[in-house]
Design an enzyme around this catalytic site. Structure first.
Site, short mmCIF file in Angstrom:
data_model
loop_
_atom_site.label_atom_id
_atom_site.label_comp_id
_atom_site.label_asym_id
_atom_site.label_seq_id
_atom_site.Cartn_x
_atom_site.Cartn_y
_atom_site.Cartn_z
N GLY A 75 0.83 -1.20 0.00
CA GLY A 75 0.00 0.00 0.00
C GLY A 75 0.87 1.25 0.00
O GLY A 75 2.02 1.21 0.44
N GLN B 81 3.10 9.89 1.25
CA GLN B 81 4.43 9.29 1.30
C GLN B 81 5.30 9.67 0.11
O GLN B 81 6.51 9.48 0.14
CB GLN B 81 4.32 7.76 1.37
CG GLN B 81 3.69 7.27 2.67
CD GLN B 81 3.52 5.77 2.64
OE1 GLN B 81 2.53 5.27 2.14
NE2 GLN B 81 4.49 5.04 3.15
N CYS C 245 5.91 -0.21 7.15
CA CYS C 245 5.56 0.95 6.35
C CYS C 245 6.75 1.31 5.47
O CYS C 245 7.89 1.31 5.94
CB CYS C 245 5.23 2.12 7.28
SG CYS C 245 4.83 3.63 6.42
N LEU C 246 6.50 1.63 4.21
CA LEU C 246 7.60 2.00 3.31
C LEU C 246 8.33 3.25 3.79
O LEU C 246 9.49 3.46 3.45
CB LEU C 246 7.07 2.21 1.89
CG LEU C 246 6.57 0.96 1.15
CD1 LEU C 246 5.96 1.34 -0.18
CD2 LEU C 246 7.70 -0.05 0.97
N HIS D 274 -4.32 1.75 7.68
CA HIS D 274 -2.94 2.25 7.74
C HIS D 274 -2.73 3.38 6.73
O HIS D 274 -2.19 4.44 7.06
CB HIS D 274 -1.98 1.07 7.46
CG HIS D 274 -0.54 1.44 7.39
ND1 HIS D 274 0.40 0.96 8.27
CD2 HIS D 274 0.15 2.23 6.51
CE1 HIS D 274 1.59 1.45 7.94
NE2 HIS D 274 1.47 2.22 6.88
N GLU D 275 -3.18 3.16 5.49
CA GLU D 275 -2.98 4.18 4.44
C GLU D 275 -3.83 5.42 4.71
O GLU D 275 -3.38 6.55 4.46
CB GLU D 275 -3.28 3.61 3.06
CG GLU D 275 -2.48 2.38 2.65
CD GLU D 275 -0.99 2.52 2.83
OE1 GLU D 275 -0.46 3.64 2.78
OE2 GLU D 275 -0.33 1.48 3.06
N HIS E 47 -2.12 7.78 6.96
CA HIS E 47 -1.12 8.63 6.29
C HIS E 47 -1.74 9.93 5.81
O HIS E 47 -1.12 10.99 5.88
CB HIS E 47 -0.52 7.91 5.08
CG HIS E 47 0.59 6.96 5.41
ND1 HIS E 47 1.74 7.37 6.03
CD2 HIS E 47 0.72 5.63 5.19
CE1 HIS E 47 2.55 6.31 6.20
NE2 HIS E 47 1.95 5.24 5.69
#
Ligand code: NI
Length: 171
Positions: free
Chosen positions: A46, A51, A91-92, A133-134, A137
């Site tokens: 995701g 991000q 997480c990226l 989660h996304e 962000h």
């Protein structure tokens, strides 16, 4: 398509609150394509526009095993949620860190797709976790914000160590 630069914790730009998309135009479509490419290359399951330093309410997700089920959520809103479950998240923007986070087990989300069409989706398991989660962000929130102060302190030490090792590898 282009691979976009991902910004990393503790970069303050990750705290920016994303604005709703007014119209799904060609720029947004290109952003979605680029975000998918960036996510698949990373690789991740995701990615939120936040991000890649674009502060619009755009999310891309693919939790499928064969990476053939792309899901785009524009202006997502959770309209129902149920239960709670804990799972390990990464997480990226926080590389190599995995921690347990508690979230709703099931969510119903309303959003627009890449063509600007509205849809409603019921999600559970990994997809439900990923959506929450996304969406965090987009309001400047990171999964590490759920950790206890002690765990957060440990995580910061680990991140610092990772950074030093990376520098050494480069040097
Ligand atoms: Ni993330």
């Amino acid at each position: 398509m282009a691979i976009l630069d991902i910004i990393y914790y503790p970069d303050k730009r990750l705290r920016t609150i994303a604005k709703p998309v007014k119209k799904v135009d060609d720029d947004i479509k290109k952003l979605v394509d680029d975000m998918f490419e960036t996510m698949y290359v990373a690789p991740g399951i995701g990615l939120a526009a936040t991000q890649v330093n674009v502060h619009k309410q755009v999310i891309v997700i693919d939790v499928s095993e064969h990476k053939d089920q792309p899901l785009c959520l524009i202006n997502p809103v959770i309209i129902a949620e149920e239960g709670s479950e804990s799972s390990d998240e990464g997480c990226l923007s926080v590389p190599e860190i995995y921690e347990t986070v508690q979230r709703a087990a099931k969510v119903t989300v309303k959003a627009m797709d890449q063509n600007g069409d509205e849809f409603t989706l019921q999600a559970d398991e990994m997809l439900a976790v990923c959506i929450q989660h996304e969406m965090d962000h987009l309001v400047g929130k990171l999964f590490v914000d759920y950790l206890s102060p002690l765990k957060l302190q440990r995580l910061k030490k680990r991140l610092l160590k990772n950074m030093r090792e990376e520098q050494r590898a480069l040097g």
